[in-house]
Structure formats: structure tokens, C-alpha cells
Motif scaffolding. Structure first.
Motif, PDB file in Angstrom:
ATOM      1  N   GLU A 111       1.873  30.026 -48.590  1.00 39.28           N
ATOM      2  CA  GLU A 111       2.857  29.245 -49.534  1.00 39.28           C
ATOM      3  C   GLU A 111       1.811  27.350 -49.011  1.00 39.28           C
ATOM      4  OE1 GLU A 111       6.783  29.834 -47.265  1.00 39.28           O
ATOM      5  OE2 GLU A 111       5.514  28.919 -45.738  1.00 39.28           O
ATOM      6  N   ASN A 112       1.935  27.062 -50.309  1.00 39.78           N
ATOM      7  CA  ASN A 112       0.840  25.371 -50.545  1.00 39.78           C
ATOM      8  C   ASN A 112       2.364  24.528 -49.652  1.00 39.78           C
ATOM      9  OD1 ASN A 112      -1.255  26.406 -51.478  1.00 39.78           O
ATOM     10  ND2 ASN A 112      -0.647  25.613 -53.373  1.00 39.78           N
ATOM     11  N   SER A 113       3.833  25.129 -50.306  1.00 40.26           N
ATOM     12  CA  SER A 113       4.816  24.237 -50.034  1.00 40.26           C
ATOM     13  C   SER A 113       5.747  24.751 -48.399  1.00 40.26           C
ATOM     14  CB  SER A 113       5.639  24.300 -51.059  1.00 40.26           C
ATOM     15  OG  SER A 113       5.523  23.389 -52.115  1.00 40.26           O
ATOM     16  N   HIS A 114       5.750  24.064 -47.971  1.00 42.10           N
ATOM     17  CA  HIS A 114       6.656  24.837 -46.690  1.00 42.10           C
ATOM     18  C   HIS A 114       6.771  23.674 -44.948  1.00 42.10           C
ATOM     19  CE1 HIS A 114       4.721  26.295 -42.395  1.00 42.10           C
ATOM     20  NE2 HIS A 114       4.794  25.699 -41.585  1.00 42.10           N
ATOM     21  N   ARG A 115       8.345  23.966 -45.650  1.00 39.83           N
ATOM     22  CA  ARG A 115       9.262  22.854 -44.660  1.00 39.83           C
ATOM     23  C   ARG A 115       9.204  23.128 -43.531  1.00 39.83           C
ATOM     24  NH1 ARG A 115      14.804  25.060 -43.408  1.00 39.83           N
ATOM     25  NH2 ARG A 115      15.871  23.249 -44.655  1.00 39.83           N
ATOM     26  N   LEU A 116       9.494  21.815 -42.743  1.00 39.85           N
ATOM     27  CA  LEU A 116       9.442  21.941 -41.497  1.00 39.85           C
ATOM     28  C   LEU A 116      10.441  22.776 -40.868  1.00 39.85           C
ATOM     29  CD1 LEU A 116       7.487  20.083 -39.018  1.00 39.85           C
ATOM     30  CD2 LEU A 116       8.862  18.407 -39.282  1.00 39.85           C
ATOM     31  N   ARG A 117       9.727  23.751 -40.699  1.00 41.03           N
ATOM     32  CA  ARG A 117      10.547  25.193 -39.778  1.00 41.03           C
ATOM     33  C   ARG A 117      10.716  24.658 -38.885  1.00 41.03           C
ATOM     34  NH1 ARG A 117       7.855  28.889 -43.935  1.00 41.03           N
ATOM     35  NH2 ARG A 117       9.497  29.412 -45.967  1.00 41.03           N
ATOM     36  N   ALA A 118       9.139  24.789 -38.516  1.00 37.90           N
ATOM     37  CA  ALA A 118       9.660  24.544 -37.293  1.00 37.90           C
ATOM     38  C   ALA A 118      10.408  23.779 -35.533  1.00 37.90           C
ATOM     39  CB  ALA A 118       7.921  23.978 -36.579  1.00 37.90           C
ATOM     40  N   LEU A 119      10.746  22.284 -36.708  1.00 32.00           N
ATOM     41  CA  LEU A 119      11.998  21.731 -36.783  1.00 32.00           C
ATOM     42  C   LEU A 119      12.846  21.882 -35.477  1.00 32.00           C
ATOM     43  CD1 LEU A 119      12.405  18.557 -35.884  1.00 32.00           C
ATOM     44  CD2 LEU A 119      13.124  18.338 -38.043  1.00 32.00           C
ATOM     45  N   ALA A 120      13.663  22.936 -36.183  1.00 31.26           N
ATOM     46  CA  ALA A 120      14.704  23.873 -35.525  1.00 31.26           C
ATOM     47  C   ALA A 120      14.801  24.714 -34.191  1.00 31.26           C
ATOM     48  CB  ALA A 120      15.462  25.047 -36.855  1.00 31.26           C
ATOM     49  N   ALA A 121      13.349  25.163 -34.468  1.00 34.31           N
ATOM     50  CA  ALA A 121      12.925  25.682 -33.001  1.00 34.31           C
ATOM     51  C   ALA A 121      12.150  25.347 -31.959  1.00 34.31           C
ATOM     52  CB  ALA A 121      11.754  26.499 -33.191  1.00 34.31           C
ATOM     53  N   TRP A 122      11.812  24.137 -32.956  1.00 30.67           N
ATOM     54  CA  TRP A 122      11.452  22.638 -31.653  1.00 30.67           C
ATOM     55  C   TRP A 122      12.772  22.448 -30.759  1.00 30.67           C
ATOM     56  CZ3 TRP A 122      12.636  17.585 -30.618  1.00 30.67           C
ATOM     57  CH2 TRP A 122      11.939  17.413 -29.660  1.00 30.67           C
ATOM     58  N   PHE A 123      13.559  21.836 -31.810  1.00 34.76           N
ATOM     59  CA  PHE A 123      15.158  21.297 -30.769  1.00 34.76           C
ATOM     60  C   PHE A 123      15.267  22.661 -30.030  1.00 34.76           C
ATOM     61  CE2 PHE A 123      14.932  17.424 -33.630  1.00 34.76           C
ATOM     62  CZ  PHE A 123      16.146  17.170 -33.009  1.00 34.76           C
ATOM     63  N   THR A 124      15.915  23.440 -30.054  1.00 30.72           N
ATOM     64  CA  THR A 124      16.678  24.897 -29.856  1.00 30.72           C
ATOM     65  C   THR A 124      15.585  25.284 -28.137  1.00 30.72           C
ATOM     66  OG1 THR A 124      17.564  27.172 -29.388  1.00 30.72           O
ATOM     67  CG2 THR A 124      15.762  26.711 -30.044  1.00 30.72           C
TER      68      THR A 124
END
Length: 462
Positions: free
Chosen positions: A339-352
Motif C-alpha cells: 500500500e502507498n496509502s495506509h490509514r492509521l489502522r494501528a490506532l484502534a489496536a493501540w487504544f484497546t
């Protein structure tokens, strides 16, 4: 600015509050709704509006036209596939992901990459991986397996003195990828990577198991000229069987192969002291797939891919453009995935992970395992059912004791769909059903409700 868009901007807090209320109502009614609504007659698509009517109108239309047809997949009795829900913290993180709308692939834009790297570090610790592994977020297990096998492809080239990333997969010549009970995404990845589905060699498994026979794998590697790729399984789909990872890794003393481990949901066994031995040896892998929208209970789509060879990963996925960040010793994420475009998927994992820590997620895992065992025991006691495999972790693989015909199993599955959703399967030639426990909401009360629905439906179709 378009007049309707400007009006929505002026009312944005009210519109977000209306959306919050709609989401809260949907989640509050999960226990009452049909898990899978009966299929209505398909509707004809509406034409694209020439002039829009605003967010409030769109929200109303969604709730009338589409919401009643959605499954309660976020709920506790959606036991099909391996589907987690979204913990409260993960949901909050996902909402903020959309609100901040970061493309976290570039170091030139804020802290997104640093947040992802911190989250990957937490996950690495959670699964017992060493610092030798680096990780990146991808969309799901299929993309994680594909990325790991793409790195393996480049490793094969390194061994043979070529670079598939530069010269193409044909430069490798024939390739062999060996596995005992590979997930279907492995063959899909091999097709996508130009290695071909026919490169996948099925190795015999242990008697009555889906775990690879290490002796058979040893022989298969002896019969395979040149370097190879081995795909180990840490949690098979049907029976959650685990390859003996230390035994597989030990074969590298005699054979030259890249070890990719598909631990899409099995890696979470590491959280439970009683089951951590199943994932022992995971760190010896050269690449690892873990799917987070399964047992971490973050929203779709989210997975992580670990590897010991980030240099080869960057060689495969590097992207040269003046507006992209540097390759360097710590490559920007744009150089590490397709992916060149990559939403901040990590934020949901960081939160939980930040909200509930290791202990909170261990409790989810252990409660799900207990739920699977309870359902397995309830079905084993019912004359109408028989188990196709022991309940090793969080999946119950079962069938009708008499005449397990696919049509009868379909009728059973459809008869219980309002109360519990399970998916069809075939295990050792016998048609069956599987119930996978991975949702943070599921309790023993849900297990009893599911078992009761299955027993009642079995009597009705008898």
C-alpha cells in the motif's frame, strides 16, 4: 463550497452526535436482533442523486434501507469465520482514526508511523516475539500472508543469486512451498506473487490431525532441490491444530528453507498460560501472520505482518518518488507493504491494548476458549450431533450424527441463523459446521442459547 456541504459543516457537531446515537442504538440492540436476518428480496439499486440532501438525510436512508439487513456480526453469537467484535476502546480508536484521517505511511506527516511502531512493539511482546522481528500493519491475514511470502520470494532469489523484485518471479525457476494444512489464502498469495498455485506442495499430516508430520516434512524437503519455503500453521481453520513449530524450525539444521508461520488467530494462544505452549517456537519464524480483527477485537480491516528480514521486505516494496519518505535504516512504512496509502489502522489496536493491557485481552481469550469447550461438551452430549475434532482452542467443528448431508447441514444452519451464526466446512471428507469463538462480548449465557437453538433445529429437521 456546495450549499449542502457547507450546511453540513456548520452542523457538524450535531450530525456527529446523531451518528453516535445511531451507533449506540445499533450496539445496544445486538442481543435482540437476528444474528443473520432472513434474506429479503434484493432491491434494485437507487440512482445516484444529482443533488444531495445532506448527512442527516443519508443517515435516515441508511437506517431505513440498509441497517435492518446487516448481520449482528459485532455481537456475541456470530460464531462464523473467526470474527471478533470491536472493544469499546477499539471502537473509540477507530472513530478517531477516521476523524484525524492520517496517511501514516510517511514520516513527513506527523506521528502516525511512530504510533504504529509503538503498537507493533506491544504486539510483538504480546505474542512472545523477540526484537529481531519488525512489524507492519496490513489489511488482513491474506495480505499479511502475501507480504510474508513476497519476502520469502526475495529470500529465494538471494539464495540463487537473483532478485525477483528486479528480474521477476520467473528468474527463480521452479519453486516449492511446503505445508501440511495451509489456509486458502496461501494459494491465493502464491498466485498473486507469480509463483503459482501449483508450487504449493501438501505434506502429510499426523494421523487424525491437521498438524504437519515433521518426519514427512523432512522427507519432502530432502526431495525438493534447492532452497524452499515452508508454511507452518499455528491454528488451522477447522480444528485449530498447531504444527510443532520447534520441530519444524529444527529441520533447518539439515535443510535450507524460509519459515513462514500463519498464526492468524492461533498466536493469541500465547496470552493464556494454559495454552501458550501451542505457540511456543513462533519466534523462530522468518515471517509471521497475525490477524487483529479476529481475536484482538479491533474493527475490520486490521492485521500485522512480522519478519526478521526487513531489508528484503524493503527491497520488494520500496517505492521511489521525490514526495515519499526515505528508505534508510528505518524505512518509512510506504516501503514495507503493497500500500502507498495506509490509514492509521494501528490506532484502534493501540487504544484497546492501552485500555485493557495484557490481562484484559488474556481474559477475552480464556473466556472464549471456555465458551468453545462448553459448546463442544453440550453438542457431544446431544444425540443429534458429533464432534469432528477435539476442541483444542476456540473452534468447535461438528456435524449431524446421522446423515451429515450438506443440504441438511445448510437447513440446520439457516434454521438457527437468527440465534447463532456458524459456517459450513468439510473435515476429512465429512461435511460439517464450525463455530469460532473470538468476540469479547460472548458469555456462557450465549453458549447455552446457541446450544439450545442448535438442538431444537436438529430435532426439527430430523
Amino acid at each position: 463550497m456546495d450549499r449542502t456541504l457547507a450546511a453540513d459543516l456548520a452542523r457538524l457537531p450535531d450530525l456527529l452526535d446523531a451518528t453516535r446515537r445511531a451507533a449506540a442504538e445499533a450496539l445496544a440492540t445486538l442481543d435482540e436482533r437476528a444474528v443473520v436476518p432472513s434474506a429479503p428480496k434484493p432491491r434494485d439499486p437507487e440512482p445516484l442523486p444529482e443533488q444531495g440532501s445532506g448527512t442527516q438525510s443519508a443517515l435516515t436512508a441508511f437506517r431505513e434501507r440498509w441497517e435492518p439487513r446487516l448481520s449482528a456480526s459485532a455481537g456475541p453469537r456470530y460464531l462464523g469465520f473467526v470474527t471478533g467484535g470491536a472493544t469499546p476502546a477499539a471502537l473509540a480508536g477507530d472513530w478517531l482514526t477516521a476523524a484525524h484521517d492520517q496517511n501514516s505511511n510517511s514520516s513527513m506527516d506527523g506521528a502516525g508511523q511512530d504510533l504504529e511502531r509503538e503498537t507493533v512493539g506491544w504486539l510483538r511482546e504480546l505474542f512472545g516475539l523477540s526484537d529481531a522481528h519488525t512489524g507492519t500493519f496490513v489489511s488482513g491475514a491474506t495480505m499479511s500472508n502475501t507480504t510474508g511470502l513476497a519476502i520469502a520470494r526475495e529470500w529465494l532469489g538471494e539464495r540463487l543469486g537473483v532478485s525477483p523484485a528486479e528480474d521477476g518471479a520467473a528468474a527463480l525457476g521452479p519453486v516449492r512451498v511446503l505445508s501440511g494444512a495451509p489456509h486458502s489464502s496461501i494459494a491465493k498469495a502464491l498466485s498473486f506473487l507469480g509463483l503459482g498455485r501449483s508450487s504449493l506442495v501438501r505434506v502429510p499430516t499426523l494421523p487424525g490431525r491437521e498438524a504437519v508430520d515433521p518426519a514427512a516434512l523432512d522427507r519432502a524437503l530432502s526431495d525438493t532441490p534447492g532452497p524452499a519455503v515452508v508454511v507452518a500453521n499455528a491454528g488451522t481453520v477447522n480444528t485449530v491444530d498447531f504444527d510443532d513449530l520447534p520441530a519444524v524450525a529444527a529441520l533447518r539444521r539439515r535443510h535450507d528453507f524460509w519459515l513462514h508461520t500463519d498464526a492468524a488467530f492461533g498466536a493469541f494462544a500465547a496470552l493464556s498460560p494454559d495454552h501458550a505452549h501451542l505457540a511456543a517456537g513462533l519466534d523462530a519464524s522468518d515471517s509471521v501472520c497475525v490477524d487483529l480483527h479476529k481475536w484482538l477485537n479491533v474493527p475490520y480491516d486490521s492485521a500485522v505482518q512480522f519478519t526478521r528480514r526487513r531489508d528484503l521486505q524493503a527491497r520488494v516494496f520500496q517505492n521511489a518518488a521525490a514526495y515519499l519518505g526515505p528508505l534508510g535504516e528505518h524505512p518509512d512504512l510506504v516501503h514495507l507493504t503493497p500500500e502507498n496509502s495506509h490509514r492509521l489502522r494501528a490506532l484502534a489496536a493501540w487504544f484497546t491494548l492501552r485500555a485493557y493491557g495484557r490481562q484484559g485481552h488474556r481474559e477475552i481469550v480464556e473466556r472464549n476458549i471456555a465458551g468453545a469447550r462448553a459448546l463442544g461438551a453440550a453438542l457431544e452430549e446431544a444425540p443429534a450431533f458429533s464432534l469432528l475434532a477435539p476442541v483444542r482452542l476456540n473452534v468447535v467443528c461438528f456435524t449431524l450424527a446421522d446423515d451429515p448431508d450438506p443440504a441438511r447441514l445448510t437447513a440446520l444452519r439457516e434454521a438457527v441463523s437468527a440465534e447463532v451464526f456458524v459456517t459450513p466446512t468439510v473435515h476429512e471428507g465429512t461435511a460439517g459446521l464450525r463455530a469460532a469463538f473470538s468476540n469479547w462480548r460472548t458469555t456462557q449465557a450465549d453458549v447455552r442459547r446457541a446450544a439450545r437453538a442448535l438442538r431444537t433445529a436438529a430435532r426439527e429437521i430430523a
